[in-house]
Design a protein around this motif. Structure first.
Motif, PDB file in Angstrom:
ATOM      1  N   TYR A   2     -43.593 -19.719 103.620  1.00  0.00           N
ATOM      2  CA  TYR A   2     -44.459 -20.815 103.206  1.00  0.00           C
ATOM      3  C   TYR A   2     -45.703 -20.932 104.077  1.00  0.00           C
ATOM      4  O   TYR A   2     -46.593 -21.704 103.765  1.00  0.00           O
ATOM      5  N   ILE A   3     -45.748 -20.188 105.157  1.00  0.00           N
ATOM      6  CA  ILE A   3     -46.866 -20.343 106.087  1.00  0.00           C
ATOM      7  C   ILE A   3     -48.185 -19.908 105.449  1.00  0.00           C
ATOM      8  O   ILE A   3     -49.221 -20.527 105.667  1.00  0.00           O
ATOM      9  N   GLY A   4     -48.168 -18.880 104.637  1.00  0.00           N
ATOM     10  CA  GLY A   4     -49.386 -18.446 103.963  1.00  0.00           C
ATOM     11  C   GLY A   4     -49.883 -19.471 102.974  1.00  0.00           C
ATOM     12  O   GLY A   4     -51.092 -19.767 102.905  1.00  0.00           O
ATOM     13  N   ALA A   5     -48.983 -20.034 102.198  1.00  0.00           N
ATOM     14  CA  ALA A   5     -49.364 -21.071 101.242  1.00  0.00           C
ATOM     15  C   ALA A   5     -49.848 -22.323 101.973  1.00  0.00           C
ATOM     16  O   ALA A   5     -50.793 -22.982 101.531  1.00  0.00           O
ATOM     17  N   GLY A   6     -49.209 -22.634 103.090  1.00  0.00           N
ATOM     18  CA  GLY A   6     -49.624 -23.798 103.874  1.00  0.00           C
ATOM     19  C   GLY A   6     -51.018 -23.636 104.444  1.00  0.00           C
ATOM     20  O   GLY A   6     -51.837 -24.563 104.399  1.00  0.00           O
ATOM     21  N   ILE A   7     -51.316 -22.450 104.971  1.00  0.00           N
ATOM     22  CA  ILE A   7     -52.651 -22.192 105.504  1.00  0.00           C
ATOM     23  C   ILE A   7     -53.687 -22.234 104.381  1.00  0.00           C
ATOM     24  O   ILE A   7     -54.780 -22.780 104.554  1.00  0.00           O
ATOM     25  N   PHE A   8     -53.348 -21.687 103.231  1.00  0.00           N
ATOM     26  CA  PHE A   8     -54.260 -21.710 102.081  1.00  0.00           C
ATOM     27  C   PHE A   8     -54.566 -23.144 101.661  1.00  0.00           C
ATOM     28  O   PHE A   8     -55.735 -23.516 101.475  1.00  0.00           O
ATOM     29  N   LEU A   9     -53.539 -23.970 101.519  1.00  0.00           N
ATOM     30  CA  LEU A   9     -53.749 -25.365 101.126  1.00  0.00           C
ATOM     31  C   LEU A   9     -54.556 -26.120 102.180  1.00  0.00           C
ATOM     32  O   LEU A   9     -55.437 -26.921 101.849  1.00  0.00           O
ATOM     33  N   LEU A  11     -56.767 -24.870 104.321  1.00  0.00           N
ATOM     34  CA  LEU A  11     -58.166 -24.446 104.276  1.00  0.00           C
ATOM     35  C   LEU A  11     -58.899 -25.007 103.066  1.00  0.00           C
ATOM     36  O   LEU A  11     -60.046 -25.462 103.176  1.00  0.00           O
ATOM     37  N   ILE A  12     -58.266 -24.978 101.900  1.00  0.00           N
ATOM     38  CA  ILE A  12     -58.901 -25.525 100.701  1.00  0.00           C
ATOM     39  C   ILE A  12     -59.167 -27.025 100.873  1.00  0.00           C
ATOM     40  O   ILE A  12     -60.251 -27.521 100.543  1.00  0.00           O
ATOM     41  N   GLY A  13     -58.194 -27.737 101.419  1.00  0.00           N
ATOM     42  CA  GLY A  13     -58.383 -29.172 101.646  1.00  0.00           C
ATOM     43  C   GLY A  13     -59.487 -29.464 102.642  1.00  0.00           C
ATOM     44  O   GLY A  13     -60.310 -30.365 102.429  1.00  0.00           O
ATOM     45  N   LEU A  14     -59.559 -28.688 103.725  1.00  0.00           N
ATOM     46  CA  LEU A  14     -60.611 -28.889 104.719  1.00  0.00           C
ATOM     47  C   LEU A  14     -61.989 -28.585 104.140  1.00  0.00           C
ATOM     48  O   LEU A  14     -62.965 -29.288 104.438  1.00  0.00           O
ATOM     49  N   ILE A  15     -62.079 -27.553 103.320  1.00  0.00           N
ATOM     50  CA  ILE A  15     -63.359 -27.229 102.692  1.00  0.00           C
ATOM     51  C   ILE A  15     -63.799 -28.343 101.746  1.00  0.00           C
ATOM     52  O   ILE A  15     -64.961 -28.755 101.756  1.00  0.00           O
ATOM     53  N   ILE A  16     -62.873 -28.849 100.952  1.00  0.00           N
ATOM     54  CA  ILE A  16     -63.224 -29.919 100.011  1.00  0.00           C
ATOM     55  C   ILE A  16     -63.655 -31.173 100.749  1.00  0.00           C
ATOM     56  O   ILE A  16     -64.657 -31.808 100.408  1.00  0.00           O
ATOM     57  N   ILE A  34     -58.072 -35.505  96.636  1.00  0.00           N
ATOM     58  CA  ILE A  34     -57.376 -34.239  96.393  1.00  0.00           C
ATOM     59  C   ILE A  34     -57.434 -33.357  97.638  1.00  0.00           C
ATOM     60  O   ILE A  34     -56.456 -32.692  97.988  1.00  0.00           O
ATOM     61  N   GLY A  35     -58.564 -33.369  98.340  1.00  0.00           N
ATOM     62  CA  GLY A  35     -58.685 -32.611  99.581  1.00  0.00           C
ATOM     63  C   GLY A  35     -57.710 -33.086 100.643  1.00  0.00           C
ATOM     64  O   GLY A  35     -57.049 -32.281 101.304  1.00  0.00           O
ATOM     65  N   TRP A  36     -57.605 -34.403 100.809  1.00  0.00           N
ATOM     66  CA  TRP A  36     -56.660 -34.941 101.807  1.00  0.00           C
ATOM     67  C   TRP A  36     -55.210 -34.643 101.418  1.00  0.00           C
ATOM     68  O   TRP A  36     -54.381 -34.357 102.284  1.00  0.00           O
ATOM     69  N   ILE A  37     -54.912 -34.693 100.150  1.00  0.00           N
ATOM     70  CA  ILE A  37     -53.555 -34.355  99.698  1.00  0.00           C
ATOM     71  C   ILE A  37     -53.259 -32.889  99.984  1.00  0.00           C
ATOM     72  O   ILE A  37     -52.161 -32.540 100.450  1.00  0.00           O
ATOM     73  N   ALA A  38     -54.232 -32.000  99.759  1.00  0.00           N
ATOM     74  CA  ALA A  38     -54.041 -30.583 100.048  1.00  0.00           C
ATOM     75  C   ALA A  38     -53.839 -30.348 101.545  1.00  0.00           C
ATOM     76  O   ALA A  38     -53.024 -29.514 101.945  1.00  0.00           O
ATOM     77  N   ILE A  39     -54.563 -31.097 102.387  1.00  0.00           N
ATOM     78  CA  ILE A  39     -54.394 -30.972 103.836  1.00  0.00           C
ATOM     79  C   ILE A  39     -52.980 -31.374 104.242  1.00  0.00           C
ATOM     80  O   ILE A  39     -52.310 -30.675 104.998  1.00  0.00           O
TER      81      ILE A  39
END
Length: 65
Positions: A2-9, A11-16, A34-39
C-alpha cells in the motif's frame, strides 16, 4: 504493497491543495476538500502498510521433541 498507493494519493493531494491555483470548484466539487481527503487517505495507507508489514514479519518457532 500500500505504500506506493499511499505516496501517490499524498502527492496528488498536496498538488491539488498547495500548487493548483485555478478554480477550486469544478462541477460542484470542492477540489480543496478532495485534496485534503487524498492527503489523509495517503498518510493512512502508508501507516497501514507499515503496520501490516510488521505483523507479517512476526514468526513463532515451535520446537517439537
Amino acid at each position: 504493497m500500500y505504500i506506493g498507493a499511499g505516496i501517490f494519493l499524498l502527492l496528488i493531494g498536496l498538488i491539488i491543495v498547495f500548487a493548483y491555483n485555478g478554480d477550486m470548484m469544478i462541477a460542484g466539487l470542492d477540489l480543496g476538500a478532495i485534496g485534503w481527503i487524498a492527503i489523509v487517505l495517503g498518510v493512512l495507507a502508508i501507516i497501514l502498510s507499515f503496520v501490516f508489514d510488521r505483523r507479517r514479519k512476526t514468526v513463532v518457532h515451535e520446537d517439537r521433541f
